[in-house]
Write a protein that holds these residues in place. Structure first.
Motif, PDB file in Angstrom:
ATOM      1  N   ALA A 194       0.426  -0.976  -0.046  1.00 52.42           N
ATOM      2  CA  ALA A 194      -0.159   0.082   0.171  1.00 52.42           C
ATOM      3  C   ALA A 194       0.918   1.402  -0.440  1.00 52.42           C
ATOM      4  O   ALA A 194       0.516   2.195  -0.786  1.00 52.42           O
ATOM      5  CB  ALA A 194      -0.425  -0.287   1.173  1.00 52.42           C
ATOM      6  N   MET A 195       1.326   1.956   0.641  1.00 48.92           N
ATOM      7  CA  MET A 195       2.961   2.316   0.963  1.00 48.92           C
ATOM      8  C   MET A 195       2.961   2.598  -0.610  1.00 48.92           C
ATOM      9  O   MET A 195       3.290   3.668  -0.616  1.00 48.92           O
ATOM     10  CB  MET A 195       3.738   2.080   1.794  1.00 48.92           C
ATOM     11  CG  MET A 195       2.965   2.051   2.991  1.00 48.92           C
ATOM     12  SD  MET A 195       4.794   2.668   4.700  1.00 48.92           S
ATOM     13  CE  MET A 195       6.015   0.726   4.144  1.00 48.92           C
ATOM     14  N   ILE A 196       3.728   1.875  -1.044  1.00 45.49           N
ATOM     15  CA  ILE A 196       4.688   1.579  -2.595  1.00 45.49           C
ATOM     16  C   ILE A 196       3.782   2.075  -3.401  1.00 45.49           C
ATOM     17  O   ILE A 196       3.726   3.282  -4.270  1.00 45.49           O
ATOM     18  CB  ILE A 196       5.121   0.538  -2.899  1.00 45.49           C
ATOM     19  CG1 ILE A 196       7.001   0.416  -1.605  1.00 45.49           C
ATOM     20  CG2 ILE A 196       5.994   0.737  -4.247  1.00 45.49           C
ATOM     21  CD1 ILE A 196       7.164  -0.920  -1.775  1.00 45.49           C
ATOM     22  N   LYS A 197       2.767   2.022  -3.316  1.00 47.68           N
ATOM     23  CA  LYS A 197       1.117   2.109  -4.392  1.00 47.68           C
ATOM     24  C   LYS A 197       0.747   3.313  -3.977  1.00 47.68           C
ATOM     25  O   LYS A 197       1.314   4.424  -5.309  1.00 47.68           O
ATOM     26  CB  LYS A 197       0.117   1.078  -4.118  1.00 47.68           C
ATOM     27  CG  LYS A 197      -0.260  -0.028  -5.366  1.00 47.68           C
ATOM     28  CD  LYS A 197      -1.551  -0.859  -4.750  1.00 47.68           C
ATOM     29  CE  LYS A 197      -2.946  -0.281  -6.480  1.00 47.68           C
ATOM     30  NZ  LYS A 197      -3.590  -2.304  -5.783  1.00 47.68           N
ATOM     31  N   GLU A 198       0.743   3.711  -2.820  1.00 47.28           N
ATOM     32  CA  GLU A 198       0.285   4.741  -3.079  1.00 47.28           C
ATOM     33  C   GLU A 198       1.501   6.351  -2.891  1.00 47.28           C
ATOM     34  O   GLU A 198       0.712   7.433  -4.041  1.00 47.28           O
ATOM     35  CB  GLU A 198      -0.213   5.579  -1.338  1.00 47.28           C
ATOM     36  CG  GLU A 198      -1.599   6.324  -0.711  1.00 47.28           C
ATOM     37  CD  GLU A 198      -2.505   6.474  -1.509  1.00 47.28           C
ATOM     38  OE1 GLU A 198      -2.934   5.606  -2.247  1.00 47.28           O
ATOM     39  OE2 GLU A 198      -3.036   7.378  -1.818  1.00 47.28           O
ATOM     40  N   ALA A 199       2.439   5.748  -2.490  1.00 50.63           N
ATOM     41  CA  ALA A 199       3.490   6.891  -3.660  1.00 50.63           C
ATOM     42  C   ALA A 199       3.730   7.228  -4.686  1.00 50.63           C
ATOM     43  O   ALA A 199       4.470   7.743  -5.720  1.00 50.63           O
ATOM     44  CB  ALA A 199       4.980   6.533  -3.093  1.00 50.63           C
ATOM     45  N   ILE A 214      -5.449   0.729   4.068  1.00 49.34           N
ATOM     46  CA  ILE A 214      -4.351   0.147   3.133  1.00 49.34           C
ATOM     47  C   ILE A 214      -4.774  -1.145   3.029  1.00 49.34           C
ATOM     48  O   ILE A 214      -4.313  -1.467   1.800  1.00 49.34           O
ATOM     49  CB  ILE A 214      -3.355  -0.488   4.674  1.00 49.34           C
ATOM     50  CG1 ILE A 214      -3.112   1.066   6.073  1.00 49.34           C
ATOM     51  CG2 ILE A 214      -2.369  -1.150   4.667  1.00 49.34           C
ATOM     52  CD1 ILE A 214      -2.235   1.178   7.258  1.00 49.34           C
ATOM     53  N   PHE A 215      -6.212  -1.532   3.471  1.00 56.68           N
ATOM     54  CA  PHE A 215      -6.258  -2.858   2.627  1.00 56.68           C
ATOM     55  C   PHE A 215      -6.466  -2.627   1.710  1.00 56.68           C
ATOM     56  O   PHE A 215      -6.492  -3.029   0.008  1.00 56.68           O
ATOM     57  CB  PHE A 215      -7.091  -3.690   3.137  1.00 56.68           C
ATOM     58  CG  PHE A 215      -6.759  -4.394   4.890  1.00 56.68           C
ATOM     59  CD1 PHE A 215      -6.721  -5.582   5.224  1.00 56.68           C
ATOM     60  CD2 PHE A 215      -6.503  -3.671   6.427  1.00 56.68           C
ATOM     61  CE1 PHE A 215      -5.188  -6.006   6.428  1.00 56.68           C
ATOM     62  CE2 PHE A 215      -6.298  -4.218   6.821  1.00 56.68           C
ATOM     63  CZ  PHE A 215      -5.834  -5.547   6.982  1.00 56.68           C
ATOM     64  N   GLU A 216      -7.727  -1.266   1.573  1.00 54.97           N
ATOM     65  CA  GLU A 216      -8.356  -0.497  -0.036  1.00 54.97           C
ATOM     66  C   GLU A 216      -7.056  -0.174  -0.790  1.00 54.97           C
ATOM     67  O   GLU A 216      -7.622  -1.383  -2.668  1.00 54.97           O
ATOM     68  CB  GLU A 216      -9.148   0.150   0.126  1.00 54.97           C
ATOM     69  CG  GLU A 216     -10.780  -0.188   1.037  1.00 54.97           C
ATOM     70  CD  GLU A 216     -11.290   1.573   1.728  1.00 54.97           C
ATOM     71  OE1 GLU A 216     -10.853   2.167   1.220  1.00 54.97           O
ATOM     72  OE2 GLU A 216     -12.138   1.407   2.331  1.00 54.97           O
ATOM     73  N   ILE A 217      -6.196   0.252  -0.260  1.00 55.57           N
ATOM     74  CA  ILE A 217      -5.656   0.403  -1.568  1.00 55.57           C
ATOM     75  C   ILE A 217      -4.350  -0.846  -1.986  1.00 55.57           C
ATOM     76  O   ILE A 217      -4.185  -0.887  -3.043  1.00 55.57           O
ATOM     77  CB  ILE A 217      -4.128   1.562  -0.480  1.00 55.57           C
ATOM     78  CG1 ILE A 217      -4.756   3.083  -0.872  1.00 55.57           C
ATOM     79  CG2 ILE A 217      -3.441   1.426  -1.961  1.00 55.57           C
ATOM     80  CD1 ILE A 217      -4.388   3.850   0.491  1.00 55.57           C
TER      81      ILE A 217
END
Ligand code: NAP
Length: 220
Positions: A194-199, A214-217
């Motif tokens: 989720a962190m890498i995707k959001e970044a 976090i789960f949704e992302i």
């Protein structure tokens, strides 16, 4: 290749190790720097491991990166005192954040915690909240604050307090259905994803990502 560089602190921990692994596999970055206090035992063409003494900021003052991932942290028990805890969970991340920003970093991605609140009466939650606030006031283009619940994954070290929470989160997961789903345990690999995707979305501003999101992302 994206021609971007990521920096990871806390890369030897449960979330940090997973984040590092996924960053090395990610097309979003062509270079990954892990700032650690002991050498990593992995080798990768994209990876640079800078072994430093975090009490000597001059050792990491020149590092130039685009995005900083912070999965650093300790427990009050392990640190030995509130002051020692705050050093790891607030002061070192702030030191790294300021230096990376001065060298041109654009995004800071923080593993904080569910319940982080600068006004909390609980020292742990207050420290997490204070770090969130202080980071948000720096002039980063983007600050992404992730607030996981109890972390799930293969932790090498045993932590009795967390073991109880983990047992409940893993074995009694059916309890976390419906409106309670947002409290379920957070797998470290899913958090890293989720962190890498959001970044990768390159949004601007300060964004707080609560456990449920976090789960949704990660699962989208
Ligand atoms: N545990 C949970 O259930 C939970 C829940 C919500 C949020 N969080 C937060 O999530 C973050 C990541 O947690 P985690 O469980 O993945 O952490 P972890 O496994 O304990 O790893 C912590 C990382 O911080 C580094 N570190 C600790 N003390 C240090 C020091 N004095 N100087 C330099 N580096 C130091 C460790 O390096 P070494 O390997 O060298 O010690 C390691 O890389 C933490 O901020 C934690 O508070 C945890």
């Amino acid at each position: 290749m994206a021609n971007k560089t990521a920096l990871v602190i806390g890369a030897t921990g449960l979330v940090g190790e997973e984040t590092l692994k996924q960053l090395l596999d990610s097309a979003q970055y062509d270079r990954v720097i892990a700032l650690t206090r002991r050498p990593l035992d992995i080798k990768h063409a994209k990876l640079e491991n800078a072994v430093v003494d975090f009490d000597k900021p001059e050792q990491y003052s020149k590092i130039k990166v685009d995005d900083v991932y912070c999965a650093m942290g300790t427990t009050i028990g392990k640190a030995g005192s509130q002051a020692a805890f705050k050093r790891v969970d607030y002061e070192i991340p702030m030191q790294v954040a300021k230096q990376a920003l001065a060298n041109g970093a654009a995004q800071f991605i923080l593993v904080s915690s569910m319940g982080a609140d600068a006004k909390s009466l609980v020292f742990y939650s207050r420290t997490k909240g204070e770090l969130e606030q202080a980071l948000s006031q720096l002039k980063y283009k983007t600050v992404l604050i992730f607030r996981p619940s109890i972390l799930l994954g293969n932790r090498k070290e045993h932590r009795t307090g967390e073991a109880v929470g983990r047992f409940v989160a893993e074995k009694l997961s059916f309890l976390f259905a419906g409106p309670l789903a947002k409290y379920r345990g957070t797998p470290a690999d899913l958090l890293a994803k989720a962190m890498i995707k959001e970044a990768g979305k390159n949004v601007s501003g300060v964004h707080i990502i609560e456990n449920g999101e976090i789960f949704e992302i990660a699962e989208k």
